[in-house]
Design a protein around this motif. Structure first.
Motif, mmCIF file in Angstrom:
data_model
loop_
_atom_site.group_PDB
_atom_site.id
_atom_site.type_symbol
_atom_site.label_atom_id
_atom_site.label_comp_id
_atom_site.label_asym_id
_atom_site.label_seq_id
_atom_site.Cartn_x
_atom_site.Cartn_y
_atom_site.Cartn_z
ATOM 1 N N GLU A 36 0.953 -0.942 -0.044
ATOM 2 C CA GLU A 36 0.186 -0.133 -0.103
ATOM 3 C C GLU A 36 0.874 1.094 0.009
ATOM 4 O OE1 GLU A 36 -3.288 0.124 -0.152
ATOM 5 O OE2 GLU A 36 -3.284 -2.044 -0.556
ATOM 6 N N GLU A 38 0.811 4.014 1.803
ATOM 7 C CA GLU A 38 1.306 4.201 2.948
ATOM 8 C C GLU A 38 2.268 3.748 3.676
ATOM 9 O OE1 GLU A 38 -2.265 3.099 2.598
ATOM 10 O OE2 GLU A 38 -2.850 4.897 1.747
ATOM 11 N N GLN A 41 5.533 5.325 2.715
ATOM 12 C CA GLN A 41 5.651 6.637 3.303
ATOM 13 C C GLN A 41 6.210 6.852 4.670
ATOM 14 O OE1 GLN A 41 5.235 9.223 1.237
ATOM 15 N NE2 GLN A 41 4.421 7.908 -0.114
ATOM 16 N N THR A 50 6.750 -0.701 8.717
ATOM 17 C CA THR A 50 5.675 -0.892 7.737
ATOM 18 C C THR A 50 6.034 -1.762 6.647
ATOM 19 O OG1 THR A 50 6.501 1.136 6.300
ATOM 20 C CG2 THR A 50 4.590 1.514 7.703
#
Length: 113
Positions: A36, A38, A41, A50
């Motif tokens: 994803e 996100e 980021q 992440t």
């Protein structure tokens, strides 16, 4: 700080990036789908909150380094990738030694040692 290490020719760096990709594919740590947006980021080093380390290599490091080489921009002084790989692969079912070795070579090239 960016610098162009004497030994870190674009061809040697590009070859190392290709070797890392091939090694990740060989040990089945290459993903078909992108994470994803996100996840990319993250402000944490190596996107540790992440992404897995191989995901960071695939989706962040390799694309950015290829872009730097292709655009003939100054190479970053990078260190510490091989130890991160060692830590990641320590509990894994594969050693990831080819990935670790190539990252160590790139660390050395980029830090001009």
């Amino acid at each position: 700080m960016c610098l162009s290490a004497n030994n870190a020719t674009p061809d040697r760096i590009a070859e190392g990036l290709e070797t890392i990709e091939v090694a990740l594919r060989r040990i089945d740590y290459w993903e078909v789908e992108w994470p994803e947006p996100e996840a990319l980021q993250s402000r944490q080093p190596f996107c540790v909150n992440t992404l897995t380390f191989p995901q960071w290599l695939q989706f962040v490091f390799l694309p950015k380094m290829r872009q730097i080489v292709e655009q003939e921009r100054p190479l970053p002084a990078v260190s510490g990738m091989a130890p991160m790989a060692e830590e990641f692969f320590r509990p894994e079912p594969v050693t990831g030694q080819e990935v670790i070795d190539e990252l160590a070579r790139l660390d050395q090239l980029l830090s001009n040692q």
